[in-house]
Design an enzyme around this catalytic site. Structure first.
Site, PDB file in Angstrom:
ATOM      1  N   MET A   1      43.334  35.286  26.925  1.00  0.00           N
ATOM      2  CA  MET A   1      44.191  35.731  25.831  1.00  0.00           C
ATOM      3  C   MET A   1      44.931  34.551  25.202  1.00  0.00           C
ATOM      4  O   MET A   1      45.148  34.500  23.996  1.00  0.00           O
ATOM      5  CB  MET A   1      45.173  36.798  26.330  1.00  0.00           C
TER       6      MET A   1
ATOM      7  N   GLN B   1      68.740  30.216  53.948  1.00  0.00           N
ATOM      8  CA  GLN B   1      68.039  31.303  53.261  1.00  0.00           C
ATOM      9  C   GLN B   1      68.996  32.332  52.678  1.00  0.00           C
ATOM     10  O   GLN B   1      68.687  33.511  52.585  1.00  0.00           O
ATOM     11  CB  GLN B   1      67.006  31.978  54.183  1.00  0.00           C
TER      12      GLN B   1
ATOM     13  N   GLU C   1      55.438  38.065  49.060  1.00  0.00           N
ATOM     14  CA  GLU C   1      56.291  39.202  48.736  1.00  0.00           C
ATOM     15  C   GLU C   1      55.996  39.768  47.345  1.00  0.00           C
ATOM     16  O   GLU C   1      56.141  40.964  47.112  1.00  0.00           O
ATOM     17  CB  GLU C   1      57.768  38.816  48.835  1.00  0.00           C
TER      18      GLU C   1
END
Lengths: 204, 650
Positions: free
Chosen positions: B558, B193, B130
């Site tokens: 980085m 859920q 998702e």
């Protein structure tokens, strides 16, 4: 508002120097939120929907504004609620808090009424230790502050006080010597004096 | 209990569910008769009440999909299917001009997927996670200027969307994120859920909704899209209970949206605009800082007109990159922590800073007391809360950048380029100097190791600077912004505010789907790619021709750079292994190419571009190359660190 230096006219003419020259140390750019801290009173007119209080509280927490008191109630319009918030901060920080509140879709209007002429009140219930020996003293103090005794028992009584935060603070200070068993305060509610109405803008 | 239909919307309207319940009843009665001394205990809280019955009916609904079965049976009987909430969602998406959205099915959104096939105009892209769906919607929105849409189920599906929603919030990207939730009567029961997802997204969305009634769906979707795209854009989250999706919907879609608490200011105040024009007339060293707002407001032409008319150099924030063609003589690259030194110097020496649609992020200002010390500031932003938030400004203007500039332009006097000749010549000199120093034109950093800036530059050149370049986060992002060369508005997409590693690949997927007419490159590091690499499969399944430039230094680059420069070379957890990228790409069905020397870069890029479909180029770049210049944290724009030509300690 201007925190920074004016460019003297001589440097203003297309200077080719890398950093505006002939300038001694430039003044530091001020950051918002570093002014004098005051108590502010905000009134927010919001839609009466589930979760609005949560949105306001969550926003204030997330942006590190400290709410001191918060009072919420219905208004005469069923779809509209009214919140009174008191918070401490400098003028810029509180203005920022108000602007952030405006970003909430359910917030219709926010006004900082700190310096407006207003009626400002809160209610406090104070359960004080009082017996036959000192009950009279407590009653006298209550009377002086135009407070009411709303419950009486052998060893204690409940004083109901209304007034500004400062007035209620003062009475509480005086009663503390007798022993406060329980204390509850509603938080400040406020209304502007005169014919004007904060809610007018939302009455369509 | 159970025989009374508590909630007409959630419970089947025929006798099916009650038949099922009554089938149990005789059996239980029988048991009771067999053992009279055993007292039956009903464990239902509030048993016998309507509320308890509704909860029980909700539970049954979660398991049996009675309503869906009934709908099918109606259809089987040749009757027209009743319009349910899920239909209203599809209609609303179509009404809002949605052509494609990114989703992942699951239990409670199945009623939606059940009707989705009836709307073939809606293209559904099945992502692999998702988060990828949310980033794809984000990339789609930035590339097209339209609202991006993503969808997930309740619980983990919804929480997986949150990173992408937060990313869209910080970068003001219009997306509508749809989630399912459990049946309304089960909300708050910790059902399977179930999570309080509107509570979670509340602080990271522009607005959110929990919809429990099918009839609210048309209004909520109209409002959600309006809020997402109007004013300062942002993500709106709509959480739909399963019964809202399944319930019969009779409500019509509203033609107008009425939100009394949402009235953005578009027109700048005329008095402030007059002051703006006066400031420009007075200024001798003006500079424009163009932010994301210029691109969002589609004000790139007005920006160029203002710059040309008043001869003002333009610099960009990271998200403002591509607001002005970088080959324009008045366009000077981007500012901030890893921005161009000459651009930062421009700000530090300016006497007027014109901030257009930007929000003075700390990566732009650095230490605020030393930021633009000689400049008066004009700040134009559509969000009043941005004015004075980080930096005190002299001329605040609340309004849409485009409309403010349109109102301003007639009041600005034409400036003769000659009168700014000295100023512009000076900047040109700074620019020539700063473009030379950290640039590795030979393609080699040290010891012939491949230099990342060179790779990015070659990608820009190969695509004729017309491709959409989507960066991930970290060194790759800075190299992309500095060296790809941007000419077309919205051709640069980057996760600025949230700095979300893993953004690059899925966002590029969304951008490529939104702009199939443009070549799309994802410039990603080996760390970020390993966060969302599963979307390679989506590229293949949906034939999305994203070209992936993997800048692989076997490092969280980085992080390593900060450890070298700020943490005295304490390289903890910044070295990471990666897979055999070519094999991995091939396993997914993606063409893979490799380049580890400057000579191999051009052919590898050409080979990837020649593929009809997605392709990945594995660039094995120098492991210890840093991005320079760099503004150390807590310092200002005048305190940039530059590349040191000595061997690093590692």
């Amino acid at each position: 508002m201007s925190p920074n230096g004016q460019m003297p006219a001589d440097q203003a003419a297309n200077s080719a120097a890398p950093q505006a020259p002939a300038h001694t140390a430039p003044p530091a750019r001020t950051m918002p939120g570093h002014g004098e801290v005051h108590r502010h009173v905000l009134v927010a007119i919001v839609l009466n929907k589930p979760g609005v209080l949560n949105r306001v509280a969550s926003l204030m927490r997330a942006r590190s504004f400290n709410i001191e008191t918060l009072a919420v109630s219905h208004t005469d319009l069923p779809e509209v609620s009214r919140m009174t918030l008191t918070l401490r901060g400098d003028d810029v920080a509180v203005e920022q808090a108000a602007k952030q509140l405006y970003r909430l879709i359910d917030v219709l209007k926010v006004q900082d009424v700190t310096s407006d002429p207003t009626v400002e009140h809160e209610i406090a219930l104070i359960k004080v230790r009082a017996d036959d020996r000192n009950r009279g003293e407590v009653l006298t103090l209550a009377e002086m502050y135009k407070a009411k005794v709303v419950d009486l028992a052998a060893e204690s009584l409940i004083v109901e006080a209304t007034g500004t935060e400062a007035e209620v603070d003062a009475l509480i200070g005086l009663l503390r010597g007798f022993g406060i068993k329980e204390l509850v305060r509603s938080g400040t509610v406020v209304m502007s004096r005169g014919a004007g109405s904060i809610e007018e803008a939302v009455k369509r | 209990m159970g025989t009374k239909e508590g909630d007409a919307r959630t419970v089947a309207r025929n006798g099916r569910s009650s038949t099922a319940t009554t089938a149990e009843t005789p059996a239980s009665d029988g048991t009771d008769k067999a053992d009279q001394r055993r007292e039956r205990i009903n464990h239902t809280p509030g048993a016998g009440t309507e509320r308890a019955a509704a909860i029980e009916a909700g539970r049954r609904e979660m398991l049996t999909d009675n309503l869906r079965n009934q709908i099918k049976s109606l259809a089987e009987r040749g009757l027209t299917r009743p319009r349910i909430g899920a239909d209203a969602v599809c209609e609303a998406l179509l009404r809002q001009g949605v052509e494609v959205f990114f989703g992942y099915p699951g239990g409670v959104v199945l009623p939606f997927y059940d009707v989705l096939g009836d709307y073939p105009e809606l293209r559904h892209v099945l992502v692999r996670h998702e988060q990828g769906g949310a980033h794809a919607a984000d990339g789609y929105a930035r590339a097209t200027g339209k609202v991006g849409v993503c969808l997930g189920t309740s619980g983990p599906g919804a929480t997986n969307l949150v990173t992408g929603i937060g990313n869209a919030q910080l970068d003001s990207v219009p997306i509508v994120a749809i989630t399912g939730n459990v049946v309304g009567s089960l909300l708050g029961k910790d059902a399977f859920q179930e999570i309080d997802i509107t509570g979670i997204t509340l602080p990271c969305t522009k607005h959110n909704y929990l919809v429990r009634e099918a009839n609210d769906i048309p209004r909520v979707f109209a409002e959600a899209f309006h809020i997402a795209r109007t004013g300062r854009p942002g993500p709106v989250h709509v959480d739909l209970t399963k019964d809202a999706l399944m319930g019969v919907c009779t409500a019509e879609h509203p033609e107008v949206v009425d939100l009394p608490g949402f009235k953005p200011t578009f027109e700048g105040h005329p008095r402030q605009i007059r002051l703006f024009a006066q400031e420009i007339a007075k200024a001798r060293r003006p500079v424009i800082v163009a932010g994301h707002g210029v691109l969002i407001a589609d004000a790139t032409n007005e920006l160029r007109e203002l710059a040309e008319k008043a001869q003002i150099p333009v610099v960009h924030t990271l998200l403002g990159v591509s607001a002005m063609d970088e080959t324009h003589p008045l366009s000077f690259g981007f500012v901030g922590m890893h921005g161009w030194k000459h651009a930062n110097k421009l700000i530090q020496s300016a006497d007027l800073l014109i901030a257009l649609g930007m929000r003075f992020d700390d990566r732009v200002t650095g230490h605020v007391p030393t930021f633009a010390p000689y400049a008066r500031i004009v700040h134009v932003d559509i969000d009043p809360a941005e004015i004075g938030k980080n930096v005190a400004v002299e001329i605040p203007i609340v309004g849409d950048v485009k409309r403010v500039l349109v109102a301003l332009l007639p009041q600005v006097a034409q400036v003769d380029p000659e009168s700014r000749a000295a100023y512009l010549a000076e900047i040109a000199e700074w620019r020539a100097e700063s473009e030379k120093t950290p640039w590795h034109g030979s393609g080699a950093w040290r010891d012939g190791q491949l230099s990342a800036d060179f790779v990015v530059c070659k990608i820009g050149e190969a695509s004729n600077h017309d491709a959409t370049i989507v960066a991930d986060v970290g060194q790759n992002q800075m190299w992309a912004a500095r060296y790809a060369g941007f000419r077309r508005p919205n051709s640069h997409i980057s996760s600025g505010g949230l700095g979300t590693m893993g953004f690059g690949l899925p966002a590029a997927m969304g951008a490529a789907i939104g702009r199939p007419d443009k070549e799309t490159w994802a410039i990603v590091g080996d760390g970020g790619l390993q966060m969302t690499v599963q979307e390679l499969m989506t590229l293949v399944q949906d034939h999305v021709p994203v070209k992936i430039a993997l800048l692989d230094n076997h490092k969280l680059g980085m992080v390593r750079q900060w450890q070298e420069l700020v943490y005295a070379g304490n390289y903890h957890s910044s070295h990471l292994l990666g897979p055999d990228w070519i094999k991995l790409a091939e396993a997914y069905g993606v063409a893979g190419f490799r380049a580890s020397t400057p000579e191999e870069v051009g052919p590898a890029i050409a080979a990837a571009r020649a593929v009809d479909g997605p392709a990945l180029v594995h660039f094995e770049i120098a492991e210890q190359q840093n991005v320079f210049p760099m503004m150390p944290a807590g310092k200002g724009l005048s305190d940039l660190l530059e590349e040191q030509f000595e061997e690093p300690k590692q």
